[in-house]
Design an enzyme around this catalytic site. Sequence first.
Site, PDB file in Angstrom:
ATOM      1  NE  ARG A  86      97.426  96.718  -5.244  1.00 21.20           N
ATOM      2  CZ  ARG A  86      98.311  95.758  -4.987  1.00 21.20           C
ATOM      3  NH1 ARG A  86      98.105  94.944  -3.977  1.00 21.20           N
ATOM      4  NH2 ARG A  86      99.401  95.632  -5.711  1.00 21.20           N
ATOM      5  CD  GLU A 124     108.822  98.101  -8.471  1.00 26.25           C
ATOM      6  OE1 GLU A 124     107.594  98.103  -8.289  1.00 26.25           O
ATOM      7  OE2 GLU A 124     109.575  98.936  -7.962  1.00 26.25           O
TER       8      GLU A 124
HETATM    9  P1  AMP Z   1     104.701  96.175 -13.238  1.00 22.78           P
HETATM   10  O1  AMP Z   1     104.366  94.948 -14.020  1.00 22.78           O
HETATM   11  O2  AMP Z   1     106.131  96.254 -12.847  1.00 22.78           O
HETATM   12  O3  AMP Z   1     104.223  97.435 -13.965  1.00 22.78           O
HETATM   13  O4  AMP Z   1     103.921  96.079 -11.852  1.00 22.78           O
HETATM   14  C1  AMP Z   1     102.585  96.434 -11.775  1.00 22.78           C
HETATM   15  C2  AMP Z   1     101.799  95.513 -10.886  1.00 22.78           C
HETATM   16  O5  AMP Z   1     102.503  95.191  -9.681  1.00 22.78           O
HETATM   17  C3  AMP Z   1     100.519  96.205 -10.468  1.00 22.78           C
HETATM   18  O6  AMP Z   1      99.467  95.266 -10.585  1.00 22.78           O
HETATM   19  C4  AMP Z   1     100.756  96.643  -9.047  1.00 22.78           C
HETATM   20  O7  AMP Z   1      99.637  96.349  -8.256  1.00 22.78           O
HETATM   21  C5  AMP Z   1     101.981  95.861  -8.557  1.00 22.78           C
HETATM   22  N1  AMP Z   1     103.063  96.733  -8.055  1.00 22.78           N
HETATM   23  C6  AMP Z   1     104.296  96.862  -8.602  1.00 22.78           C
HETATM   24  N2  AMP Z   1     105.072  97.699  -7.915  1.00 22.78           N
HETATM   25  C7  AMP Z   1     104.313  98.148  -6.899  1.00 22.78           C
HETATM   26  C8  AMP Z   1     104.540  99.089  -5.827  1.00 22.78           C
HETATM   27  N3  AMP Z   1     105.711  99.719  -5.670  1.00 22.78           N
HETATM   28  N4  AMP Z   1     103.521  99.324  -4.962  1.00 22.78           N
HETATM   29  C9  AMP Z   1     102.333  98.693  -5.125  1.00 22.78           C
HETATM   30  N5  AMP Z   1     102.057  97.808  -6.094  1.00 22.78           N
HETATM   31  C10 AMP Z   1     103.028  97.529  -6.980  1.00 22.78           C
END
Ligand code: AMP
Length: 178
Positions: free
Chosen positions: A64, A101
């Site tokens: 995205r 995450e």
């Molecule tokens: P992070 O590395 O934990 O900051 O996760 C960020 C990436 O995971 C981004 O590219 C988001 O598109 C996706 N992502 C993580 N958590 C979510 C969530 N709760 N809703 C949508 N996309 C998420």
Amino acid sequence: MQANLLEPLRIAIRDVPDFPQKGILFKDITPVLADPHLMKLAIDGMVEPFAGLKIDKVVGIDARGFIFGSMIAQRLNAGFVPVRKKGKLPWKTIGVDYSLEYGTNRVEMHVDAIQPGEKVLLADDLLATGGTAAAALHLILQAGAELLGSTFFIELGFLKGRTQLDSTGPVHSLLNFG
Ligand code: AMP
């Protein structure tokens, strides 16, 4: 950008519980993508703090981040560079492993996508734990470029992901779901 102007964006984002796995509240941004007025508002807001800067490349994160990042790159008259998940890029790559995450992953970038000394803005749809953004930052620095800042459509503030980008330029997010 004034907070009340952002209300239509906040309302449009759809919360999907337990996707892609139990315990994750997924922020579905497809209703924003489907509405040109909302999308313009989102890009206006994400670009705003960086509008006067000379930026060579906008780096967008799979998948995205490609949508937001390429639109932002056009606005800033900058090139767009995709950081992709493992094995998707056809040319020679540099790569970094990181934790998400939900689960673990590896991101890669073409070796010649960014030249040493170039000024870079990082863009993604959502900042959660910051692991993905930190991995992209690692690739940008490995290429010898300078990260001027980062911009996210959504920040999940309670996960404190911005601490992973602390030593870089401003970390901007349009909507914070604290
Ligand atoms: P992070 O590395 O934990 O900051 O996760 C960020 C990436 O995971 C981004 O590219 C988001 O598109 C996706 N992502 C993580 N958590 C979510 C969530 N709760 N809703 C949508 N996309 C998420």
